[in-house]
Design a protein around this motif. Structure first.
Motif, PDB file in Angstrom:
ATOM      1  N   LEU A 214      44.888  42.059  15.334  1.00 54.49           N
ATOM      2  CA  LEU A 214      43.571  41.910  15.965  1.00 54.49           C
ATOM      3  C   LEU A 214      42.416  42.227  15.014  1.00 54.49           C
ATOM      4  N   LEU A 215      42.724  42.719  13.828  1.00 52.32           N
ATOM      5  CA  LEU A 215      41.659  43.089  12.886  1.00 52.32           C
ATOM      6  C   LEU A 215      40.705  41.938  12.574  1.00 52.32           C
ATOM      7  N   PRO A 216      41.181  40.701  12.377  1.00 48.42           N
ATOM      8  CA  PRO A 216      40.223  39.599  12.140  1.00 48.42           C
ATOM      9  C   PRO A 216      39.248  39.407  13.308  1.00 48.42           C
ATOM     10  N   ILE A 217      39.746  39.586  14.539  1.00 48.02           N
ATOM     11  CA  ILE A 217      38.885  39.457  15.717  1.00 48.02           C
ATOM     12  C   ILE A 217      37.817  40.550  15.711  1.00 48.02           C
ATOM     13  N   HIS A 218      38.244  41.759  15.398  1.00 47.45           N
ATOM     14  CA  HIS A 218      37.314  42.891  15.390  1.00 47.45           C
ATOM     15  C   HIS A 218      36.293  42.775  14.264  1.00 47.45           C
ATOM     16  N   LEU A 219      36.710  42.162  13.161  1.00 49.39           N
ATOM     17  CA  LEU A 219      35.778  41.958  12.050  1.00 49.39           C
ATOM     18  C   LEU A 219      34.605  41.078  12.476  1.00 49.39           C
ATOM     19  N   ILE A 220      34.884  40.057  13.260  1.00 50.05           N
ATOM     20  CA  ILE A 220      33.811  39.167  13.740  1.00 50.05           C
ATOM     21  C   ILE A 220      32.791  39.959  14.555  1.00 50.05           C
ATOM     22  N   ASP A 221      33.278  40.850  15.405  1.00 46.71           N
ATOM     23  CA  ASP A 221      32.403  41.698  16.212  1.00 46.71           C
ATOM     24  C   ASP A 221      31.511  42.565  15.330  1.00 46.71           C
ATOM     25  N   ILE A 222      32.100  43.162  14.301  1.00 46.94           N
ATOM     26  CA  ILE A 222      31.342  44.050  13.409  1.00 46.94           C
ATOM     27  C   ILE A 222      30.325  43.258  12.592  1.00 46.94           C
ATOM     28  N   VAL A 223      30.730  42.115  12.065  1.00 51.09           N
ATOM     29  CA  VAL A 223      29.826  41.296  11.251  1.00 51.09           C
ATOM     30  C   VAL A 223      28.646  40.803  12.082  1.00 51.09           C
ATOM     31  N   GLU A 262      40.610  40.947  22.230  1.00 50.54           N
ATOM     32  CA  GLU A 262      41.817  40.262  21.765  1.00 50.54           C
ATOM     33  C   GLU A 262      41.596  38.802  21.392  1.00 50.54           C
ATOM     34  N   THR A 263      40.424  38.254  21.697  1.00 53.97           N
ATOM     35  CA  THR A 263      40.135  36.858  21.349  1.00 53.97           C
ATOM     36  C   THR A 263      38.719  36.744  20.814  1.00 53.97           C
ATOM     37  N   ILE A 264      38.480  35.672  20.075  1.00 49.01           N
ATOM     38  CA  ILE A 264      37.132  35.412  19.565  1.00 49.01           C
ATOM     39  C   ILE A 264      36.178  35.159  20.726  1.00 49.01           C
ATOM     40  N   LYS A 265      36.679  34.536  21.786  1.00 48.10           N
ATOM     41  CA  LYS A 265      35.855  34.267  22.962  1.00 48.10           C
ATOM     42  C   LYS A 265      35.330  35.561  23.565  1.00 48.10           C
ATOM     43  N   GLU A 266      36.172  36.592  23.644  1.00 47.04           N
ATOM     44  CA  GLU A 266      35.737  37.881  24.175  1.00 47.04           C
ATOM     45  C   GLU A 266      34.633  38.482  23.304  1.00 47.04           C
ATOM     46  N   VAL A 267      34.816  38.380  22.000  1.00 45.41           N
ATOM     47  CA  VAL A 267      33.832  38.944  21.065  1.00 45.41           C
ATOM     48  C   VAL A 267      32.481  38.245  21.212  1.00 45.41           C
ATOM     49  N   LEU A 268      32.488  36.908  21.150  1.00 39.58           N
ATOM     50  CA  LEU A 268      31.236  36.167  21.219  1.00 39.58           C
ATOM     51  C   LEU A 268      30.572  36.333  22.590  1.00 39.58           C
ATOM     52  N   GLN A 361      39.361  30.973   5.696  1.00 39.86           N
ATOM     53  CA  GLN A 361      39.234  29.576   6.109  1.00 39.86           C
ATOM     54  C   GLN A 361      39.676  29.385   7.556  1.00 39.86           C
ATOM     55  N   ALA A 362      40.796  30.004   7.910  1.00 40.32           N
ATOM     56  CA  ALA A 362      41.293  29.884   9.284  1.00 40.32           C
ATOM     57  C   ALA A 362      40.343  30.553  10.277  1.00 40.32           C
ATOM     58  N   LEU A 363      39.822  31.720   9.899  1.00 38.91           N
ATOM     59  CA  LEU A 363      38.915  32.442  10.790  1.00 38.91           C
ATOM     60  C   LEU A 363      37.594  31.702  10.945  1.00 38.91           C
ATOM     61  N   GLU A 364      37.107  31.131   9.855  1.00 39.51           N
ATOM     62  CA  GLU A 364      35.869  30.340   9.914  1.00 39.51           C
ATOM     63  C   GLU A 364      36.018  29.155  10.866  1.00 39.51           C
ATOM     64  N   SER A 365      37.132  28.443  10.774  1.00 42.32           N
ATOM     65  CA  SER A 365      37.377  27.294  11.655  1.00 42.32           C
ATOM     66  C   SER A 365      37.459  27.724  13.118  1.00 42.32           C
ATOM     67  N   SER A 366      38.083  28.867  13.371  1.00 37.93           N
ATOM     68  CA  SER A 366      38.224  29.355  14.739  1.00 37.93           C
ATOM     69  C   SER A 366      36.871  29.725  15.347  1.00 37.93           C
ATOM     70  N   VAL A 367      36.018  30.366  14.558  1.00 42.72           N
ATOM     71  CA  VAL A 367      34.697  30.748  15.063  1.00 42.72           C
ATOM     72  C   VAL A 367      33.844  29.508  15.311  1.00 42.72           C
ATOM     73  N   LYS A 368      33.931  28.529  14.426  1.00 41.11           N
ATOM     74  CA  LYS A 368      33.195  27.274  14.624  1.00 41.11           C
ATOM     75  C   LYS A 368      33.609  26.598  15.932  1.00 41.11           C
TER      76      LYS A 368
END
Length: 404
Positions: A214-223, A262-268, A361-368
């Motif tokens: 889940l660290l990549p998901i949490h990174l998006i929240d922090i950034v 647990e998901t990018i949707k939750e973070v955004l 690259q994978a995380l960037e595509s997921s956030v887009k």
């Protein structure tokens, strides 16, 4: 305060069974009618709305004068402040000569007289009492109309600069090359935050277990929280480290609420709801601003590990600066919360430093993709909202380990 004029009346009070004579105070504004009200700020007695409006000009001017004086007392007269003030005044005069903005006062005089400018440059205290009546009115009109804010140069986020794409860090995350930008004959140090001063610790030494997926998901929240705060502070969080850190903790559920989305949707969803809340409405918050911040996150992900390490290092410095500002006597809980957030940022920095380009690259595509779905959903229903209990989960395993 002016002496109160009191009249003893012989009229009996219908509401009192004692039928005693009562004293009544004359209105301090018109001096004709009996006063029925009292101003909660200055205790001025008045009889009606017209008299209140007449009196409130004095009250408001007094209030503004006190606040401006307090702000001026807190201004630090260092070389950087003087340089910025000179640049602002120079830019104002240039725009005024070119006809870019109207004169702030009714006449053709400058916004401030030369003797006042000289006092500012010398670091002396300046108050509204130093201005003439016309200058004071002109200053207040410019403040209310937003003309003064136009003279503040907008901040260009460092992650949008060309130098952000040439960040070169060593294996331990330390800076190998300090990027510089040449402007004519002068050499200006890049505004990209510097990396760690000492090599980062390997994750295997920080934790005995594997990092959470889940660290990549949490990174998006922090950034997102970092970008939000720097945008609001126009890039100058150093002027108020504690306020900036508090803002980061408010927007980031991972740092501020110990949440584990647990998901990018939750973070955004959480971040956009915070951005669109009434607390930040007057600061420029809203869905458009929030989506622009998501673009900032996408841009930073495209820059890779180097930019992410520099970002988290800058965020760590911000939080450490806030910890120093907290008063130990009254902010014990806040300091504890900030220290925990700082440890999380450091752990995340060590994790980021060991990630490959494929991860970004994978995380960037997921956030887009998630941003596009948010935009589509907003066109139909508005900002996506989630139930409070489902928005993010707390507990459920260690994601960012405590670092002693």
């Amino acid at each position: 305060m002016m002496p109160e004029k009191t009249i003893i009346t012989s009229e009996s009070s219908n509401s009192s069974p004692l039928n005693l004579s009562c004293s009544r105070i004359i209105c301090h504004v018109c001096n004709k009618q009996f006063s029925q009200y009292t101003c909660p700020r200055c205790n001025f007695r008045y009889c009606s709305l017209p008299c209140y409006k007449s009196h409130s000009v004095q009250c408001t001017e007094s209030f503004m004068r006190e606040n401006v004086n307090d702000e001026l007392r807190q201004v630090r007269s260092d070389d950087q402040t003087k340089t910025k003030m000179l640049e602002i005044l120079k830019r104002f005069h240039e725009e005024e000569e070119e006809g870019g903005i109207d004169s702030i006062t009714d006449d053709e005089s400058s916004i401030l007289p030369e003797d006042i400018i000289e006092k500012i440059m010398n670091g002396d205290e300046v108050s509204l009492d130093d201005l003439s009546l016309e200058e004071r009115k002109g200053f207040q009109r410019a403040l209310a109309s937003g003309e003064l804010s136009k003279m503040i140069q907008p901040w260009d986020p460092w992650w949008l600069l060309a130098s952000a794409r040439t960040i070169n860090l060593g294996l331990g995350g330390t800076q190998l090359v300090h990027c510089v930008e040449e402007e004519e004959e002068a050499i200006v140090v890049s505004e990209v935050p510097r990396g760690p001063d000492t090599p980062l610790i390997s994750l295997s030494k920080l934790s005995s277990t594997n990092p959470s997926p889940l660290l990549p998901i949490h990174l998006i929240d922090i950034v997102y929280g970092y970008c939000f705060t720097l945008r609001i502070y126009n890039g100058e969080w150093q002027s108020d480290s504690l306020g900036a850190a508090t803002m980061v903790l408010t927007v980031s559920s991972v740092l501020g609420q110990n949440a584990q989305p647990e998901t990018i949707k939750e973070v955004l969803s959480f971040c956009l709801e915070q951005t669109c809340s009434s607390a930040y409405k007057n600061l420029g918050g809203g869905l458009k601003f929030g989506l622009n911040l998501v673009d900032d996150v996408i841009c930073l992900l495209s820059l890779g590990s180097g930019a992410m390490v520099c970002l988290l290092c800058d965020l760590q410095r911000l939080i450490l600066g806030a910890i120093k500002e907290v008063k130990s006597s009254s902010g014990r809980d806040l300091k504890k919360k900030l220290k925990l957030a700082e440890r999380k940022v450091f752990f995340m920095m060590c994790w980021v430093n060991e990630q490959s380009s494929e991860v970004w690259q994978a995380l960037e595509s997921s956030v887009k993709a998630e941003k596009n779905s948010v935009v589509e959903l907003n066109d139909c229903k508005g900002v996506p909202k989630m139930k409070k209990e489902d928005q993010f989960r707390k507990g459920g395993g260690v994601v960012i380990e405590e670092i002693e």
